[in-house]
Design a protein around this motif. Structure first.
Motif, short mmCIF file in Angstrom:
data_model
loop_
_atom_site.label_atom_id
_atom_site.label_comp_id
_atom_site.label_asym_id
_atom_site.label_seq_id
_atom_site.Cartn_x
_atom_site.Cartn_y
_atom_site.Cartn_z
N ARG A 196 0.82 -1.22 0.00
CA ARG A 196 0.00 0.00 0.00
C ARG A 196 0.86 1.27 0.00
O ARG A 196 0.54 2.24 -0.69
CB ARG A 196 -0.93 -0.02 1.20
CG ARG A 196 -1.84 1.21 1.28
CD ARG A 196 -2.66 1.23 2.56
NE ARG A 196 -1.78 1.33 3.70
CZ ARG A 196 -1.89 0.58 4.81
NH1 ARG A 196 -2.84 -0.32 4.91
NH2 ARG A 196 -1.05 0.74 5.81
N ASP A 197 1.94 1.30 0.76
CA ASP A 197 2.75 2.51 0.90
C ASP A 197 4.06 2.46 0.11
O ASP A 197 4.97 3.25 0.35
CB ASP A 197 3.04 2.79 2.38
CG ASP A 197 1.76 3.09 3.15
OD1 ASP A 197 0.88 3.77 2.59
OD2 ASP A 197 1.63 2.63 4.30
N LEU A 198 4.14 1.52 -0.84
CA LEU A 198 5.33 1.44 -1.69
C LEU A 198 5.26 2.54 -2.75
O LEU A 198 4.26 2.68 -3.45
CB LEU A 198 5.43 0.06 -2.35
CG LEU A 198 6.72 -0.20 -3.13
CD1 LEU A 198 7.92 -0.25 -2.18
CD2 LEU A 198 6.61 -1.51 -3.90
N LYS A 199 6.31 3.31 -2.86
CA LYS A 199 6.33 4.43 -3.81
C LYS A 199 7.04 4.07 -5.11
O LYS A 199 6.73 4.61 -6.16
CB LYS A 199 7.05 5.65 -3.20
CG LYS A 199 6.48 6.12 -1.88
CD LYS A 199 5.06 6.59 -2.02
CE LYS A 199 4.52 7.09 -0.71
NZ LYS A 199 3.10 6.88 -0.56
N TYR A 200 8.01 3.14 -5.04
CA TYR A 200 8.83 2.83 -6.20
C TYR A 200 9.44 1.45 -6.04
O TYR A 200 9.78 1.04 -4.91
CB TYR A 200 9.96 3.87 -6.31
CG TYR A 200 10.99 3.56 -7.36
CD1 TYR A 200 10.75 3.86 -8.70
CD2 TYR A 200 12.20 2.97 -7.02
CE1 TYR A 200 11.70 3.58 -9.68
CE2 TYR A 200 13.15 2.69 -7.99
CZ TYR A 200 12.89 2.99 -9.31
OH TYR A 200 13.83 2.70 -10.27
N ILE A 201 9.56 0.73 -7.15
CA ILE A 201 10.27 -0.55 -7.17
C ILE A 201 11.05 -0.63 -8.47
O ILE A 201 10.54 -0.23 -9.52
CB ILE A 201 9.33 -1.75 -6.99
CG1 ILE A 201 10.10 -3.05 -6.83
CG2 ILE A 201 8.32 -1.83 -8.12
CD1 ILE A 201 9.25 -4.24 -6.37
N ASP A 202 12.30 -1.10 -8.41
CA ASP A 202 13.08 -1.25 -9.63
C ASP A 202 13.19 -2.73 -9.99
O ASP A 202 12.57 -3.59 -9.36
CB ASP A 202 14.46 -0.58 -9.50
CG ASP A 202 15.41 -1.29 -8.54
OD1 ASP A 202 15.03 -2.33 -7.95
OD2 ASP A 202 16.54 -0.80 -8.38
N SER A 203 13.97 -3.04 -11.02
CA SER A 203 14.08 -4.42 -11.48
C SER A 203 14.69 -5.33 -10.43
O SER A 203 14.33 -6.51 -10.36
CB SER A 203 14.89 -4.48 -12.78
OG SER A 203 16.20 -3.97 -12.57
N THR A 204 15.56 -4.81 -9.59
CA THR A 204 16.13 -5.62 -8.51
C THR A 204 15.03 -6.02 -7.53
O THR A 204 14.95 -7.17 -7.12
CB THR A 204 17.24 -4.84 -7.76
OG1 THR A 204 18.26 -4.47 -8.70
CG2 THR A 204 17.84 -5.68 -6.66
N GLY A 205 14.18 -5.08 -7.17
CA GLY A 205 13.06 -5.37 -6.27
C GLY A 205 12.11 -6.39 -6.87
O GLY A 205 11.67 -7.32 -6.19
N ILE A 206 11.82 -6.25 -8.15
CA ILE A 206 10.95 -7.21 -8.82
C ILE A 206 11.60 -8.59 -8.81
O ILE A 206 10.95 -9.60 -8.55
CB ILE A 206 10.60 -6.75 -10.25
CG1 ILE A 206 9.69 -5.53 -10.18
CG2 ILE A 206 9.95 -7.88 -11.04
CD1 ILE A 206 9.42 -4.87 -11.52
N GLY A 207 12.90 -8.64 -9.06
CA GLY A 207 13.62 -9.91 -9.02
C GLY A 207 13.55 -10.58 -7.67
O GLY A 207 13.40 -11.81 -7.57
N ILE A 208 13.63 -9.80 -6.61
CA ILE A 208 13.53 -10.35 -5.26
C ILE A 208 12.12 -10.90 -5.03
O ILE A 208 11.96 -11.98 -4.45
CB ILE A 208 13.92 -9.30 -4.21
CG1 ILE A 208 15.42 -9.03 -4.29
CG2 ILE A 208 13.52 -9.75 -2.80
CD1 ILE A 208 15.90 -7.86 -3.46
N LEU A 209 11.10 -10.18 -5.47
CA LEU A 209 9.73 -10.68 -5.33
C LEU A 209 9.57 -12.02 -6.06
O LEU A 209 8.96 -12.95 -5.53
CB LEU A 209 8.72 -9.67 -5.88
CG LEU A 209 8.54 -8.39 -5.09
CD1 LEU A 209 7.47 -7.52 -5.75
CD2 LEU A 209 8.19 -8.65 -3.65
#
Length: 107
Positions: free
Chosen positions: A54-67
């Motif tokens: 809900r309070d996430l403002k930004y995610i990059d490709s590294t974050g997506i990879g971790i998910l």
């Protein structure tokens, strides 16, 4: 980085569910912190693991990879993993990368 965008995790655990609230910016700079915080929770196969964005403002490709790696680990353990309260801008990115269906269903 201003205080509003600072990365932060908060965890709530109940008998059947562990919810991790992610806020701020989830990027390469905080990848190690996220991995370290999530590693023990990934192993809790007796309860559902949910990420609330809900309070996430930004995610990059590294974050997506971790998910995606979290999703794979939970799937390998036959344990539930969902991502909920995805902000519209983040959902659009997830939709573009094709991961939305995998993040919003239960294992």
């Amino acid at each position: 980085m201003n205080q509003q965008n600072k990365f932060h995790l908060r965890t709530e655990t109940t008998k059947g569910r562990c919810t991790v609230y992610v806020s701020g910016e989830f990027d390469l700079e905080v990848a190690g912190q996220m991995r370290a915080a999530m590693a023990p929770l990934i192993e809790l196969t007796d309860r559902e693991l949910a990420l609330n964005l809900r309070d996430l403002k930004y995610i990059d490709s590294t974050g997506i990879g971790i998910l995606v790696s979290m999703l794979k680990a939970r799937h390998a353990n036959n344990a539930a993993f969902i991502v909920e309260a995805i902000p519209p801008s983040i959902r659009k990115l997830f939709d573009m990368t094709g991961i939305t269906p995998f993040l919003t269903r239960q294992a």
